[in-house]
Design a protein around this motif. Sequence first.
Motif, short mmCIF file in Angstrom:
data_model
loop_
_atom_site.label_atom_id
_atom_site.label_comp_id
_atom_site.label_asym_id
_atom_site.label_seq_id
_atom_site.Cartn_x
_atom_site.Cartn_y
_atom_site.Cartn_z
N LEU A 28 4.79 26.74 3.21
CA LEU A 28 5.93 27.09 2.34
C LEU A 28 5.48 27.53 0.97
CD1 LEU A 28 8.51 24.35 3.32
CD2 LEU A 28 8.44 26.73 4.01
N VAL A 37 12.62 34.05 -6.30
CA VAL A 37 13.62 33.00 -6.12
C VAL A 37 12.95 31.84 -5.38
CG1 VAL A 37 15.82 32.39 -5.04
CG2 VAL A 37 15.50 34.66 -6.01
N LYS A 38 12.86 30.69 -6.02
CA LYS A 38 12.16 29.55 -5.41
C LYS A 38 13.09 28.76 -4.48
CE LYS A 38 8.49 30.62 -7.60
NZ LYS A 38 7.59 31.48 -6.87
N THR A 39 12.47 27.97 -3.61
CA THR A 39 13.26 27.14 -2.69
C THR A 39 14.08 26.12 -3.47
OG1 THR A 39 11.49 27.35 -1.10
CG2 THR A 39 13.10 25.61 -0.69
N PRO A 40 15.40 26.20 -3.38
CA PRO A 40 16.20 25.22 -4.12
C PRO A 40 16.17 23.85 -3.44
CG PRO A 40 17.60 26.85 -3.03
CD PRO A 40 16.20 27.12 -2.61
N LEU A 42 18.23 20.98 -2.26
CA LEU A 42 19.65 20.79 -1.99
C LEU A 42 19.97 19.37 -1.59
CD1 LEU A 42 20.45 23.98 0.10
CD2 LEU A 42 21.16 23.51 -2.22
N ARG A 46 25.44 18.30 -3.78
CA ARG A 46 25.43 19.64 -4.40
C ARG A 46 26.12 20.67 -3.50
NH1 ARG A 46 20.37 23.17 -5.83
NH2 ARG A 46 21.75 24.96 -5.72
N SER A 50 29.31 22.89 -4.40
CA SER A 50 29.26 24.36 -4.28
C SER A 50 30.37 24.89 -3.37
CB SER A 50 27.89 24.81 -3.75
OG SER A 50 27.79 24.53 -2.38
N GLN A 51 30.85 24.06 -2.46
CA GLN A 51 31.87 24.53 -1.51
C GLN A 51 33.31 24.35 -2.02
OE1 GLN A 51 31.43 26.33 1.25
NE2 GLN A 51 29.29 26.35 0.64
N CYS A 116 21.91 31.82 6.52
CA CYS A 116 21.76 31.33 5.14
C CYS A 116 21.10 29.95 5.13
CB CYS A 116 23.11 31.26 4.45
SG CYS A 116 23.83 32.87 4.20
N LEU A 117 20.65 29.57 3.94
CA LEU A 117 19.95 28.29 3.79
C LEU A 117 20.85 27.13 4.23
CD1 LEU A 117 17.48 26.74 2.72
CD2 LEU A 117 18.57 26.72 0.49
N ILE A 118 22.09 27.16 3.77
CA ILE A 118 23.02 26.09 4.16
C ILE A 118 23.69 26.53 5.46
CG2 ILE A 118 25.00 24.73 3.46
CD1 ILE A 118 24.28 25.44 0.55
N LYS A 119 23.48 25.76 6.49
CA LYS A 119 24.00 26.12 7.82
C LYS A 119 25.53 26.03 7.85
CE LYS A 119 20.43 24.65 11.04
NZ LYS A 119 20.04 23.57 11.94
N VAL A 123 28.21 23.41 6.05
CA VAL A 123 29.38 23.86 5.27
C VAL A 123 30.64 23.21 5.83
CG1 VAL A 123 30.79 25.88 4.69
CG2 VAL A 123 28.31 26.05 4.60
N ARG B 73 15.08 29.88 7.00
CA ARG B 73 16.31 30.57 6.57
C ARG B 73 16.29 30.85 5.08
NH1 ARG B 73 19.86 26.88 7.33
NH2 ARG B 73 18.75 25.50 8.72
N ASN B 74 15.52 30.05 4.34
CA ASN B 74 15.43 30.25 2.90
C ASN B 74 14.68 31.53 2.53
OD1 ASN B 74 15.75 29.49 0.17
ND2 ASN B 74 13.69 28.70 0.14
N LEU B 101 25.87 29.76 -0.37
CA LEU B 101 25.33 29.47 0.96
C LEU B 101 23.80 29.56 0.99
CD1 LEU B 101 27.80 31.30 3.37
CD2 LEU B 101 27.72 28.89 2.79
N LYS B 102 23.27 30.35 0.05
CA LYS B 102 21.80 30.48 -0.01
C LYS B 102 21.20 29.46 -0.98
CE LYS B 102 21.98 35.32 1.32
NZ LYS B 102 20.91 36.00 2.00
N GLY B 103 22.05 28.59 -1.49
CA GLY B 103 21.56 27.49 -2.33
C GLY B 103 21.19 27.89 -3.75
N PHE B 108 22.07 31.06 -12.53
CA PHE B 108 21.07 31.91 -11.89
C PHE B 108 21.75 32.81 -10.86
CE2 PHE B 108 17.95 32.77 -8.55
CZ PHE B 108 17.01 33.45 -9.30
N ASP B 150 15.85 36.94 -2.62
CA ASP B 150 14.53 37.58 -2.64
C ASP B 150 13.76 37.26 -1.36
OD1 ASP B 150 12.37 39.03 -3.54
OD2 ASP B 150 11.51 37.36 -4.66
#
Lengths: 253, 295
Positions: A28, A37-40, A42, A46, A50-51, A116-119, A123, B73-74, B101-103, B108, B150
């Motif tokens: 990674l 853009v770095k790996t957030p 989560l 959070r 966000s939702q 997307c990162l969040i499945k 969600v 997925r990230n 959804l992409k965190g 930002f 990105d």
Amino acid sequence: MKNKEIKSALDYYDVKLPDEDKIESTVLNVINSQRTVKTPELSFKRIIISQISSVKNSFWFFSFLFLIVIVFMYLKIDSEYTTLFLFSTTPFLNIIALPTLFFTFNRERMELEGTCLIKPATVFSAKSVICGALDLILILFAVLISAIVTDVPVLQSAFLGFLGYTSSAFIAMCFSLFFKTQVAMAVTSAIYAVAVSSVFVFEDVANFILNMNFATLSIIFLLFFLLLSGVVYYTKNNYKYERVVFLYGTENI
Amino acid sequence: MELKISNITKKYGDKIAVDNVNVTLENGVCALLGANGSGKTTLMRMIAGVLGNTKGSISLDGRNIEILDSAYRNVLGYLPQNFGCYKDFKVKDFLLYMCALKGLDGKFAKKRCEEMLLKVGLENVSNKKIGALSGGMKQRLGIAQALLNDPTILILDEPTAGLDPKERIRFRNLICELSKDRIIIYATHIVSDISYIADRVLLMKAGRIVADGSTEELLNIVKGKVWSVDIMRNELESYQNKYSVGAISDSKIKDVNVRIVSDVKPDEKAIEALPDLDDVYLYYFGEVAEVENSN
């Protein structure tokens, strides 16, 4: 040196491989070192925050409307069946929550959002928590008003309120698994309308519900709570693209 | 970075959509070229992790993408073939929703959305509803959302569908700009889309990869098999029945000039022609490749 000699020479050295997590973090780090853009990091909290903004406006509006109607009805209606009103209105909260919970349950959206990162399943869980938490507050508020305005014990009001909510949520979720959201809403509304009518039209039904003892009420409530938990768990685990393809078919290969 | 697709198969009931595909992808643009129904979209969906496979595995730098899960997925950006289901969203709100959804975080995320809108030339319509956008604009918005995080792996399924010639050129330039340091997988059935930008071309037919190589390598396959011949108009039908006929144009010598892809010389007067990717497509698929509107 021949290969065998090299191998036997290397066998003297004990090389300890790093564990799986370290290998993964190295991979990674290499991947992320090339990105802006770095790996957030989560957390579920959070994700829930966000939702909140993506919960449909109609859900907030109708929840607020529910609150006003509850207060108005309790202050205006003076009847021994007032508490039954609480029992009959809580399913409405489920019907209005369905579009929020299942609006991603659409083939095209699922295809995009599934990458997307969040499945989508996460969600769905986050939105279930948001809708469930608001509904819980609203029902508790209604129970509180019921306790103030009527003579019905608080515990019985609470059981009736939550029984109506959990039973209708179970029905709504089951239909949402097999039908489009609009159809699930319509069918649940129809069942809800028949149930409410029978409570108010047939005196025996109303009396039966009002005279149920705590033990019976709690057993029925527990049963529906378990069924609801089961269907929510099943929905979450099947909240993926393949499920949508199974329900609606696929257009392109 | 290396994305390895090993023995991937996908079945829908008895129908095999993708049949035992083995490919290793590295940084650069990899074009997946094939006719409609050849299995491109299914393969893309499996690479994107949306669709499970019946057999085989996909790994990134040696790690199975199912194990990498969110980490995979990230680093993924995906533009599906059908991208028209967010009609009620405003452009800006949609991108912010995708950011969530992409965190990506609040401030930002906003900055990133503005950057992407500028990149795809949609900064002036950020407050418009998606339903009110033209097909080309929607497609550009789809590209913008794919780039929000990105991604180091960018998957584009028919990305130029609905774009006008000017937008296509702009899009090609954007892909060239992005192709450094990332894997771009670009599925299309339009040869001219990928002629100049693909580092590698995979030809897909009936769920299988039938040819794999750089543009030059694929052109070499049909070298000596592309012919140009002037014929009378009444001979055209018989040529079309006998050979794979590509471009047909006016001829100064006879009625028409036809371009034929054939292992044997179709006519004594036929002249060998320099092959292009359209000929490769014709050679493998036996039909004329779809060309963009500007041609």
